[in-house]
Structures are given as structure tokens and as C-alpha cells.
Write a protein that holds these residues in place. Structure first.
Motif, short mmCIF file in Angstrom:
data_model
loop_
_atom_site.label_atom_id
_atom_site.label_comp_id
_atom_site.label_asym_id
_atom_site.label_seq_id
_atom_site.Cartn_x
_atom_site.Cartn_y
_atom_site.Cartn_z
N ASP A 78 0.87 -1.18 0.00
CA ASP A 78 0.00 0.00 0.00
C ASP A 78 0.90 1.23 0.00
N ALA A 81 -0.95 8.71 -0.75
CA ALA A 81 -0.95 9.65 -1.88
C ALA A 81 -0.21 10.92 -1.49
N ASP A 121 -5.67 12.28 -7.83
CA ASP A 121 -6.73 11.43 -8.36
C ASP A 121 -6.47 10.00 -7.88
N ALA A 122 -7.10 9.62 -6.76
CA ALA A 122 -6.81 8.33 -6.13
C ALA A 122 -7.10 7.16 -7.06
N GLN A 123 -8.20 7.24 -7.82
CA GLN A 123 -8.54 6.14 -8.72
C GLN A 123 -7.48 5.98 -9.80
N LEU A 125 -4.39 7.00 -9.62
CA LEU A 125 -3.16 6.57 -8.94
C LEU A 125 -3.16 5.04 -8.80
N ALA A 126 -4.32 4.50 -8.39
CA ALA A 126 -4.45 3.05 -8.27
C ALA A 126 -4.37 2.37 -9.63
N PRO A 180 -8.19 2.29 -4.68
CA PRO A 180 -8.02 3.59 -4.03
C PRO A 180 -8.83 3.63 -2.73
N GLU A 182 -10.02 6.79 0.01
CA GLU A 182 -9.97 8.23 0.29
C GLU A 182 -10.50 8.56 1.67
N THR A 190 -5.96 9.58 1.97
CA THR A 190 -5.95 9.10 0.59
C THR A 190 -4.76 8.18 0.35
N ARG A 191 -5.05 6.97 -0.13
CA ARG A 191 -4.03 5.94 -0.30
C ARG A 191 -4.43 5.01 -1.45
N ILE A 192 -3.52 4.11 -1.79
CA ILE A 192 -3.87 2.97 -2.62
C ILE A 192 -3.41 1.72 -1.88
#
Length: 261
Positions: A78, A81, A121-123, A125-126, A180, A182, A190-192
Motif C-alpha cells: 500500500d 498519496a 486522483d486516487a482512482q 493513482l491506483a 483507491p 480516500e 488518501t491511499r492505494i
């Protein structure tokens, strides 16, 4: 589901734990290199990189004990962001604790950080990180899930692992590889994260949990389960999952210990 229960090893000190963790990692490395001449590893953050450094930076005790860093492909189980030099970055943590300290003659691993162009943009980024997995693990349409040779994970005080948190909808994801999040209950929000199916598909999975602060959650994971992410990994991976703990972390935990690797 795992046919046999996970392996629980308990060591008297973190130094002894690290020595045994190294032995285990070398065993996984050897199997991977014999299989496909590369060692694909996913690593999480927290206190894990410090213990990994203690294990992996020690001088080899024999030719068979050599860490072949030049054959490693390192992914992040993981990531937050944030920029790669940010104090919350798992990449920075691993870099500071381990990667920058690898002797030059030991070779350098290939490391796959997030693409910081997509921090807002978390999505995306994932999605971009998933593309890295697709490139490394063959075409997506021919591989249902990436099969890591080893995942090295930690256990949070709430039973989370990677950025998979108790009761979170992401635990129900069945097909995505990288997800993602958030609304992480731990900052930054916010992470992946690798999905639960990807984590539990790993050929080998190792958790490291140390310190008395872990004993309450370890008791819940091993005695109750309750859908905690770490417990779900135990249940789904079975004996492909191995826990490296010290005595304070499992004080009062009723679960059979393994004697040796």
C-alpha cells in the motif's frame, strides 16, 4: 480458503526474530529464483522496514544465505498519496531504512514506486499502479491475479493490514488488483492498496508483529477473527501465511506456536 492454519512463530527478542525472518526470506527467494529467476516482493510500511533492515543488511553466514537484491522486484502493498520524499511515504520509509543502506556489491533491487503525477486522483493513482503489476505479471487477460513470491506485511492495532481496514467496503472487492481509498481512518486519508484477493493469492505471506501493544489485537485475530483484515488473510491463505512475533506481542494468545522454521 487455507486448508491448514497459519504458522505462528514467537521469538524472545526482535534480533532473534530478524535472524529467523532472514532465513525465511532466503528460502522464499531461492524458490522464486528456481521458478522464474526473479523475486517479486510486496512490502508494507509502519515498523516493518526497520525490522527488514535488521534482517536483510546483516552479513551472510554462508553462500546459501546471500540476499540476491539484484533479482528482487519490490512493489508496495500500500502507499499513501503523498510525494515520494514525504514523511508519510512508504517508499521513503523503505528507502531510508533499507534501500539506501544496501551495500553496492550486493546489487540493487528494481523498485516500483507510485506515479506522483496522479496524487490528486486516487482512482487514477491506483489504476496506474495496477498497470505496473500487469506489466510485471503478464497480460491482465491471461492472469486472474498477480502471484507475488512473497508479501511482507504489518499488523495495525485495529487489525488492519496494507490499507485494508476493519469493516471497510474495500474488503468486499473481488476483482480489482489495486484499490483507491480516500477515507482511511488513519491519516493520511488518501491511499492505494493491494486488494484482499491479491494479498491472499501470494505464494508466501509473512506478517511481522512485535511489542506488547499488539497483544490485544493479536488475541482477537487468532482467537476470534471477527472479519478483521489480518484474520481474513489467515483464513484465506492458511499455512502459506507465517507470523513472526516476539513474546510480548502474543502474551495470552491461545494459538499453537511453531517451534522452528
Amino acid at each position: 480458503m487455507g486448508s491448514r492454519p497459519p504458522n505462528l512463530f514467537v521469538f524472545s527478542t526482535v534480533d532473534i526474530l530478524a535472524t529467523n525472518l532472514r532465513t525465511y526470506i532466503v528460502q522464499c527467494q531461492t524458490m522464486a529464483l528456481n521458478r522464474h529467476d526473479v523475486f517479486k516482493v510486496a512490502i508494507s510500511g509502519g515498523s516493518l522496514p526497520k525490522t527488514l533492515a535488521k534482517a536483510l543488511l546483516a552479513p551472510p553466514t554462508s553462500p546459501e544465505d546471500t540476499i540476491r537484491f539484484d533479482k528482487w522486484e519490490v512493489f508496495f502493498a500500500d502507499e499513501r498519496a503523498v510525494p515520494l520524499d514525504h514523511e508519510d511515504s512508504n517508499y521513503r520509509l523503505l528507502k531510508d531504512e533499507l534501500l539506501d543502506k544496501i551495500p553496492t556489491d550486493a546489487g540493487k533491487p528494481t523498485v516500483y514506486p507510485i506515479d506522483v503525477n496522479f496524487l490528486d486522483d486516487a482512482q487514477e493513482l491506483a489504476d496506474q499502479y495496477e498497470k505496473l503489476l500487469v506489466q510485471s505479471f503478464a497480460a491482465r487477460d491471461s492472469v486472474k491475479l498477480p502471484l507475488f513470491d512473497l508479501l511482507l506485511l504489518g499488523c495495525g492495532p485495529d487489525g488492519h493490514t496494507c490499507s485494508l481496514f476493519p469493516g471497510h467496503p474495500l474488503l468486499r472487492e473481488t476483482s480489482g488488483w489495486v484499490l483507491p481509498i480516500e477515507d482511511s481512518p488513519k491519516p493520511p486519508p488518501t491511499r492505494i492498496t493491494l486488494s484482499l484477493p491479491v494479498v491472499t493469492a501470494g505464494l508466501r505471506i509473512a506478517f511481522v508483529a512485535t511489542g506488547g501493544g499488539k497483544k490485544d489485537i493479536m488475541k482477537k485475530i487468532f482467537e476470534e477473527g471477527n472479519g478483521l483484515p489480518c484474520a481474513l488473510v489467515n483464513e484465506m491463505a492458511g499455512d502459506r501465511c507465517t507470523w513472526f512475533t516476539d513474546s510480548p506481542a502474543v502474551e495470552g494468545v491461545a494459538f499453537p506456536r511453531r517451534g522452528s522454521l
